[in-house]
Design a protein around this motif. Structure first.
Motif, PDB file in Angstrom:
ATOM      1  N   ALA A   1       0.803  -1.223   0.000  1.00 13.45           N
ATOM      2  CA  ALA A   1       0.000   0.000   0.000  1.00 13.45           C
ATOM      3  C   ALA A   1       0.836   1.275   0.000  1.00 13.45           C
ATOM      4  O   ALA A   1       0.386   2.318  -0.470  1.00 13.45           O
ATOM      5  CB  ALA A   1      -0.960  -0.007   1.188  1.00 13.45           C
ATOM      6  N   SER A   2       2.054   1.215   0.497  1.00 17.30           N
ATOM      7  CA  SER A   2       2.890   2.424   0.546  1.00 17.30           C
ATOM      8  C   SER A   2       3.590   2.713  -0.780  1.00 17.30           C
ATOM      9  O   SER A   2       4.184   3.783  -0.942  1.00 17.30           O
ATOM     10  CB  SER A   2       3.938   2.283   1.645  1.00 17.30           C
ATOM     11  N   VAL A   3       3.517   1.802  -1.716  1.00 16.77           N
ATOM     12  CA  VAL A   3       4.143   2.020  -3.025  1.00 16.77           C
ATOM     13  C   VAL A   3       3.231   2.947  -3.834  1.00 16.77           C
ATOM     14  O   VAL A   3       2.034   2.673  -3.971  1.00 16.77           O
ATOM     15  CB  VAL A   3       4.355   0.681  -3.765  1.00 16.77           C
ATOM     16  N   PRO A   4       3.770   4.042  -4.365  1.00 15.63           N
ATOM     17  CA  PRO A   4       2.926   5.007  -5.070  1.00 15.63           C
ATOM     18  C   PRO A   4       2.163   4.430  -6.268  1.00 15.63           C
ATOM     19  O   PRO A   4       1.030   4.816  -6.526  1.00 15.63           O
ATOM     20  CB  PRO A   4       3.913   6.078  -5.539  1.00 15.63           C
ATOM     21  N   CYS A   5       2.775   3.522  -6.989  1.00 17.39           N
ATOM     22  CA  CYS A   5       2.119   2.965  -8.167  1.00 17.39           C
ATOM     23  C   CYS A   5       2.253   1.445  -8.158  1.00 17.39           C
ATOM     24  O   CYS A   5       3.341   0.907  -8.369  1.00 17.39           O
ATOM     25  CB  CYS A   5       2.733   3.530  -9.451  1.00 17.39           C
ATOM     26  N   VAL A   6       1.131   0.768  -7.903  1.00 19.24           N
ATOM     27  CA  VAL A   6       1.093  -0.696  -7.962  1.00 19.24           C
ATOM     28  C   VAL A   6       0.158  -1.076  -9.101  1.00 19.24           C
ATOM     29  O   VAL A   6      -0.952  -0.554  -9.207  1.00 19.24           O
ATOM     30  CB  VAL A   6       0.582  -1.307  -6.642  1.00 19.24           C
ATOM     31  N   ARG A   7       0.623  -1.955  -9.948  1.00 21.61           N
ATOM     32  CA  ARG A   7      -0.185  -2.496 -11.030  1.00 21.61           C
ATOM     33  C   ARG A   7      -0.181  -4.006 -10.900  1.00 21.61           C
ATOM     34  O   ARG A   7       0.824  -4.608 -10.528  1.00 21.61           O
ATOM     35  CB  ARG A   7       0.350  -2.078 -12.409  1.00 21.61           C
ATOM     36  N   VAL A   8      -1.325  -4.617 -11.218  1.00 23.41           N
ATOM     37  CA  VAL A   8      -1.514  -6.047 -11.053  1.00 23.41           C
ATOM     38  C   VAL A   8      -1.897  -6.651 -12.402  1.00 23.41           C
ATOM     39  O   VAL A   8      -2.879  -6.231 -13.013  1.00 23.41           O
ATOM     40  CB  VAL A   8      -2.620  -6.331 -10.013  1.00 23.41           C
ATOM     41  N   VAL A   9      -1.128  -7.635 -12.847  1.00 23.53           N
ATOM     42  CA  VAL A   9      -1.372  -8.287 -14.135  1.00 23.53           C
ATOM     43  C   VAL A   9      -2.201  -9.548 -13.895  1.00 23.53           C
ATOM     44  O   VAL A   9      -1.858 -10.381 -13.054  1.00 23.53           O
ATOM     45  CB  VAL A   9      -0.037  -8.673 -14.824  1.00 23.53           C
ATOM     46  N   THR A  10      -3.290  -9.676 -14.648  1.00 26.63           N
ATOM     47  CA  THR A  10      -4.129 -10.867 -14.555  1.00 26.63           C
ATOM     48  C   THR A  10      -3.501 -12.007 -15.370  1.00 26.63           C
ATOM     49  O   THR A  10      -2.659 -11.777 -16.233  1.00 26.63           O
ATOM     50  CB  THR A  10      -5.548 -10.592 -15.089  1.00 26.63           C
ATOM     51  N   PRO A  11      -3.922 -13.245 -15.101  1.00 27.85           N
ATOM     52  CA  PRO A  11      -3.316 -14.393 -15.805  1.00 27.85           C
ATOM     53  C   PRO A  11      -3.815 -14.536 -17.237  1.00 27.85           C
ATOM     54  O   PRO A  11      -4.854 -13.996 -17.605  1.00 27.85           O
ATOM     55  CB  PRO A  11      -3.787 -15.586 -14.969  1.00 27.85           C
ATOM     56  N   SER A  12      -3.070 -15.299 -18.021  1.00 27.19           N
ATOM     57  CA  SER A  12      -3.604 -15.732 -19.306  1.00 27.19           C
ATOM     58  C   SER A  12      -4.679 -16.770 -18.995  1.00 27.19           C
ATOM     59  O   SER A  12      -4.665 -17.387 -17.939  1.00 27.19           O
ATOM     60  CB  SER A  12      -2.507 -16.327 -20.183  1.00 27.19           C
ATOM     61  N   ALA A  13      -5.618 -16.942 -19.904  1.00 29.11           N
ATOM     62  CA  ALA A  13      -6.741 -17.833 -19.587  1.00 29.11           C
ATOM     63  C   ALA A  13      -7.096 -18.764 -20.731  1.00 29.11           C
ATOM     64  O   ALA A  13      -8.255 -19.085 -20.934  1.00 29.11           O
ATOM     65  CB  ALA A  13      -7.957 -17.015 -19.165  1.00 29.11           C
ATOM     66  N   GLY A  14      -6.103 -19.186 -21.474  1.00 28.22           N
ATOM     67  CA  GLY A  14      -6.387 -20.122 -22.560  1.00 28.22           C
ATOM     68  C   GLY A  14      -6.394 -21.547 -22.062  1.00 28.22           C
ATOM     69  O   GLY A  14      -5.818 -21.851 -21.018  1.00 28.22           O
ATOM     70  N   PRO A  15      -7.046 -22.424 -22.784  1.00 25.00           N
ATOM     71  CA  PRO A  15      -7.032 -23.835 -22.376  1.00 25.00           C
ATOM     72  C   PRO A  15      -5.614 -24.396 -22.479  1.00 25.00           C
ATOM     73  O   PRO A  15      -4.945 -24.209 -23.486  1.00 25.00           O
ATOM     74  CB  PRO A  15      -7.963 -24.506 -23.380  1.00 25.00           C
ATOM     75  N   THR A  16      -5.140 -25.004 -21.429  1.00 21.36           N
ATOM     76  CA  THR A  16      -3.762 -25.487 -21.395  1.00 21.36           C
ATOM     77  C   THR A  16      -3.702 -27.009 -21.449  1.00 21.36           C
ATOM     78  O   THR A  16      -4.623 -27.690 -20.991  1.00 21.36           O
ATOM     79  CB  THR A  16      -3.023 -24.988 -20.145  1.00 21.36           C
ATOM     80  N   SER A  17      -2.591 -27.491 -21.982  1.00 21.30           N
ATOM     81  CA  SER A  17      -2.366 -28.936 -21.998  1.00 21.30           C
ATOM     82  C   SER A  17      -1.743 -29.415 -20.680  1.00 21.30           C
ATOM     83  O   SER A  17      -1.679 -30.617 -20.441  1.00 21.30           O
ATOM     84  CB  SER A  17      -1.449 -29.314 -23.173  1.00 21.30           C
ATOM     85  N   PHE A  18      -1.309 -28.476 -19.835  1.00 19.40           N
ATOM     86  CA  PHE A  18      -0.733 -28.878 -18.553  1.00 19.40           C
ATOM     87  C   PHE A  18      -1.749 -29.701 -17.767  1.00 19.40           C
ATOM     88  O   PHE A  18      -2.898 -29.283 -17.574  1.00 19.40           O
ATOM     89  CB  PHE A  18      -0.307 -27.676 -17.708  1.00 19.40           C
TER      90      PHE A  18
END
Length: 131
Positions: free
Chosen positions: A40-57
């Motif tokens: 919260a003390s960091v002036p700029c925080v950005r959050v990247v969402t996951p990829s959501a394709g069907p995986t073979s894993f």
């Protein structure tokens, strides 16, 4: 730091697929909240969402897609205005291997290939420039 970019979700979604109790997804939500509180003390925080394709894993296919979408929704709710929505931007780029515009490693659909990484970096750069 003045800027912090966090990427959540891919491994979280792999971990919480097929969890009938919902306990794993709740743990992911708690981890997201705790991390955002700690930063919260960091002036700029950005959050990247996951990829959501069907995986073979692990033969997860579309079950991974559904869980990654759920994790992305958790992120959108927890960090409104701070989300870099890789889930949405990359959605149309889970294409058959070798197809122009395919942004993911062959047979994977989670990890970006070179073209996908360029797109992700551009998306992050744009979001950070707005800080």
């Amino acid at each position: 730091p003045d800027v912090l970019v966090l990427q959540f979700g891919d491994n979280d979604a792999l971990w919480s697929v097929d969890d009938a109790s919902g306990g794993r997804r709740a743990a992911v939500a708690d981890a997201i909240a705790a991390t955002l509180a700690e930063t919260a003390s960091v002036p700029c925080v950005r959050v990247v969402t996951p990829s959501a394709g069907p995986t073979s894993f692990f033969d997860l296919g579309d079950r991974f897609t559904a869980e990654a979408d759920a994790v992305a929704e958790l992120l959108r709710a927890a960090a409104p205005g701070a989300v870099i929505d890789w889930t949405a931007v990359s959605a149309d780029h889970h294409l058959p291997d070798g197809t122009d515009g395919d942004w993911f490693v062959d047979g994977d659909e989670i990890h970006p290939n070179d073209e996908g990484m360029e797109a992700l970096v551009a998306l992050v750069d744009e979001a950070v420039a707005a800080c």
